[in-house]
Write a protein that holds these residues in place. Structure first.
Motif, PDB file in Angstrom:
ATOM      1  N   MET A  26       0.835  -1.203   0.000  1.00 11.43           N
ATOM      2  CA  MET A  26       0.000   0.000   0.000  1.00 11.43           C
ATOM      3  C   MET A  26       0.871   1.255   0.000  1.00 11.43           C
ATOM      4  O   MET A  26       1.998   1.244   0.479  1.00 11.43           O
ATOM      5  N   THR A  27       0.298   2.324  -0.526  1.00  6.98           N
ATOM      6  CA  THR A  27       0.936   3.641  -0.516  1.00  6.98           C
ATOM      7  C   THR A  27      -0.046   4.637   0.060  1.00  6.98           C
ATOM      8  O   THR A  27      -1.212   4.672  -0.346  1.00  6.98           O
ATOM      9  N   LEU A  28       0.422   5.441   1.004  1.00  7.71           N
ATOM     10  CA  LEU A  28      -0.395   6.523   1.538  1.00  7.71           C
ATOM     11  C   LEU A  28      -0.244   7.712   0.606  1.00  7.71           C
ATOM     12  O   LEU A  28       0.853   8.262   0.463  1.00  7.71           O
ATOM     13  N   VAL A  29      -1.324   8.100  -0.045  1.00 15.16           N
ATOM     14  CA  VAL A  29      -1.301   9.171  -1.037  1.00 15.16           C
ATOM     15  C   VAL A  29      -1.495  10.534  -0.386  1.00 15.16           C
ATOM     16  O   VAL A  29      -0.775  11.487  -0.665  1.00 15.16           O
ATOM     17  N   SER A  30      -2.497  10.624   0.491  1.00 20.07           N
ATOM     18  CA  SER A  30      -2.770  11.900   1.147  1.00 20.07           C
ATOM     19  C   SER A  30      -3.529  11.674   2.439  1.00 20.07           C
ATOM     20  O   SER A  30      -4.175  10.642   2.632  1.00 20.07           O
ATOM     21  N   VAL A  31      -3.419  12.653   3.303  1.00 18.94           N
ATOM     22  CA  VAL A  31      -4.140  12.632   4.571  1.00 18.94           C
ATOM     23  C   VAL A  31      -4.446  14.062   4.972  1.00 18.94           C
ATOM     24  O   VAL A  31      -3.681  14.983   4.679  1.00 18.94           O
ATOM     25  N   ASP A  32      -5.582  14.242   5.588  1.00 12.31           N
ATOM     26  CA  ASP A  32      -5.979  15.526   6.150  1.00 12.31           C
ATOM     27  C   ASP A  32      -6.894  15.203   7.320  1.00 12.31           C
ATOM     28  O   ASP A  32      -7.202  14.031   7.569  1.00 12.31           O
ATOM     29  N   GLU A  33      -7.362  16.206   8.021  1.00  5.75           N
ATOM     30  CA  GLU A  33      -8.208  15.953   9.173  1.00  5.75           C
ATOM     31  C   GLU A  33      -9.468  15.186   8.760  1.00  5.75           C
ATOM     32  O   GLU A  33     -10.274  15.677   7.967  1.00  5.75           O
ATOM     33  N   GLY A  34      -9.577  13.948   9.245  1.00  8.88           N
ATOM     34  CA  GLY A  34     -10.759  13.131   8.987  1.00  8.88           C
ATOM     35  C   GLY A  34     -10.810  12.459   7.628  1.00  8.88           C
ATOM     36  O   GLY A  34     -11.804  11.830   7.294  1.00  8.88           O
ATOM     37  N   THR A  35      -9.737  12.569   6.850  1.00 11.03           N
ATOM     38  CA  THR A  35      -9.728  11.969   5.517  1.00 11.03           C
ATOM     39  C   THR A  35      -8.367  11.327   5.228  1.00 11.03           C
ATOM     40  O   THR A  35      -7.352  11.708   5.803  1.00 11.03           O
ATOM     41  N   ALA A  36      -8.387  10.372   4.307  1.00 11.52           N
ATOM     42  CA  ALA A  36      -7.142   9.755   3.845  1.00 11.52           C
ATOM     43  C   ALA A  36      -7.406   9.089   2.506  1.00 11.52           C
ATOM     44  O   ALA A  36      -8.543   8.713   2.192  1.00 11.52           O
ATOM     45  N   VAL A  37      -6.336   8.949   1.719  1.00  8.14           N
ATOM     46  CA  VAL A  37      -6.393   8.242   0.441  1.00  8.14           C
ATOM     47  C   VAL A  37      -5.179   7.320   0.387  1.00  8.14           C
ATOM     48  O   VAL A  37      -4.052   7.753   0.654  1.00  8.14           O
ATOM     49  N   MET A  38      -5.422   6.053   0.036  1.00 12.76           N
ATOM     50  CA  MET A  38      -4.348   5.070  -0.118  1.00 12.76           C
ATOM     51  C   MET A  38      -4.554   4.292  -1.405  1.00 12.76           C
ATOM     52  O   MET A  38      -5.693   4.138  -1.860  1.00 12.76           O
ATOM     53  N   THR A  39      -3.458   3.793  -1.973  1.00 18.04           N
ATOM     54  CA  THR A  39      -3.540   2.981  -3.183  1.00 18.04           C
ATOM     55  C   THR A  39      -2.759   1.683  -3.003  1.00 18.04           C
ATOM     56  O   THR A  39      -1.907   1.574  -2.115  1.00 18.04           O
ATOM     57  N   MET A  40      -3.060   0.736  -3.892  1.00 15.69           N
ATOM     58  CA  MET A  40      -2.362  -0.539  -3.920  1.00 15.69           C
ATOM     59  C   MET A  40      -2.621  -1.187  -5.270  1.00 15.69           C
ATOM     60  O   MET A  40      -3.753  -1.169  -5.756  1.00 15.69           O
ATOM     61  N   THR A  41      -1.584  -1.740  -5.876  1.00 13.23           N
ATOM     62  CA  THR A  41      -1.747  -2.480  -7.120  1.00 13.23           C
ATOM     63  C   THR A  41      -1.893  -3.959  -6.792  1.00 13.23           C
ATOM     64  O   THR A  41      -1.094  -4.520  -6.037  1.00 13.23           O
ATOM     65  N   VAL A  42      -2.918  -4.592  -7.332  1.00 12.89           N
ATOM     66  CA  VAL A  42      -3.192  -6.006  -7.070  1.00 12.89           C
ATOM     67  C   VAL A  42      -2.142  -6.871  -7.767  1.00 12.89           C
ATOM     68  O   VAL A  42      -2.028  -6.857  -8.995  1.00 12.89           O
ATOM     69  N   ALA A  43      -1.364  -7.575  -6.961  1.00 13.20           N
ATOM     70  CA  ALA A  43      -0.328  -8.486  -7.454  1.00 13.20           C
ATOM     71  C   ALA A  43      -0.820  -9.927  -7.320  1.00 13.20           C
ATOM     72  O   ALA A  43      -1.851 -10.188  -6.682  1.00 13.20           O
ATOM     73  N   LYS A  44      -0.067 -10.852  -7.889  1.00 11.84           N
ATOM     74  CA  LYS A  44      -0.461 -12.263  -7.870  1.00 11.84           C
ATOM     75  C   LYS A  44      -0.683 -12.769  -6.444  1.00 11.84           C
ATOM     76  O   LYS A  44      -1.630 -13.512  -6.190  1.00 11.84           O
ATOM     77  N   HIS A  45       0.176 -12.353  -5.516  1.00 17.81           N
ATOM     78  CA  HIS A  45       0.040 -12.837  -4.137  1.00 17.81           C
ATOM     79  C   HIS A  45      -1.163 -12.230  -3.409  1.00 17.81           C
ATOM     80  O   HIS A  45      -1.466 -12.628  -2.292  1.00 17.81           O
ATOM     81  N   HIS A  46      -1.872 -11.285  -4.033  1.00 18.18           N
ATOM     82  CA  HIS A  46      -3.107 -10.728  -3.474  1.00 18.18           C
ATOM     83  C   HIS A  46      -4.343 -11.484  -3.965  1.00 18.18           C
ATOM     84  O   HIS A  46      -5.449 -11.208  -3.511  1.00 18.18           O
ATOM     85  N   CYS A  47      -4.166 -12.396  -4.910  1.00 18.29           N
ATOM     86  CA  CYS A  47      -5.308 -13.045  -5.568  1.00 18.29           C
ATOM     87  C   CYS A  47      -5.696 -14.358  -4.895  1.00 18.29           C
ATOM     88  O   CYS A  47      -4.857 -15.084  -4.365  1.00 18.29           O
ATOM     89  N   ASN A  48      -6.988 -14.653  -4.974  1.00 18.49           N
ATOM     90  CA  ASN A  48      -7.528 -15.886  -4.397  1.00 18.49           C
ATOM     91  C   ASN A  48      -7.603 -16.983  -5.462  1.00 18.49           C
ATOM     92  O   ASN A  48      -7.113 -16.810  -6.582  1.00 18.49           O
ATOM     93  N   GLY A  49      -8.233 -18.090  -5.129  1.00 20.92           N
ATOM     94  CA  GLY A  49      -8.351 -19.225  -6.033  1.00 20.92           C
ATOM     95  C   GLY A  49      -9.209 -18.978  -7.251  1.00 20.92           C
ATOM     96  O   GLY A  49      -9.202 -19.768  -8.197  1.00 20.92           O
ATOM     97  N   HIS A  50      -9.957 -17.886  -7.263  1.00 21.85           N
ATOM     98  CA  HIS A  50     -10.759 -17.509  -8.427  1.00 21.85           C
ATOM     99  C   HIS A  50      -9.991 -16.584  -9.364  1.00 21.85           C
ATOM    100  O   HIS A  50     -10.527 -16.138 -10.376  1.00 21.85           O
TER     101      HIS A  50
END
Length: 141
Positions: A26-50
């Motif tokens: 994950m990457t923390l993109v921005s934060v302010d009072e009461g708010t936040a934005v984070m991102t993450m790229t889905v990699a193979k190790h994030h995937c389930n059996g489907h």
């Protein structure tokens, strides 16, 4: 100190010890009072059996984003209850963005909504998080 400066310092203090969010990519993109934005790229190790992003990974992104939003006032705060609804699958290679927004803060209890969307702006999950302030701060003021 402005609310934005306080949120930034609180986030820096949290991020320095947040091995889980960092390990998941994950990457923390921005934060302010009461708010936040984070991102993450889905990699193979994030995937389930489907072959799609595991729901627990999507939840983890939403939960981490929630944590940065509800700790933005430099008051140690933890999750009391979270509920997530998955609206579409996230796929391998998707870039997920979690956006947390404070809905209500009364005394020690807060309510936050977190939207997780993919790179096309399609919502993949909505989470409602309930927070509870505890003793302590993230940095000394």
């Amino acid at each position: 100190m402005t609310p934005k400066e306080r949120a930034t310092r609180a986030a820096e203090a949290m991020w320095s010890g947040d091995g889980a969010s960092q390990w998941l990519g994950m990457t923390l993109v921005s934060v302010d009072e009461g708010t936040a934005v984070m991102t993450m790229t889905v990699a193979k190790h994030h995937c389930n059996g489907h072959g799609m992003c595991h729901g627990g990974i999507t939840f983890s992104l939403a939960d981490s984003c929630f944590a940065f939003a509800c700790n933005s006032r430099n008051q140690a705060t933890v999750a009391q209850n979270n509920m997530i609804t998955y609206t579409a699958p996230a796929q391998l290679g998707d870039t997920l963005t979690a956006t947390a927004q404070e809905v209500s803060l009364t005394g020690r209890s807060g309510i936050y909504d977190v939207r997780v969307s993919n790179q096309d702006g399609k919502t993949v999950a909505e989470m409602r998080g309930l927070s509870r302030a505890i003793k302590g701060q993230l940095f000394t003021e």
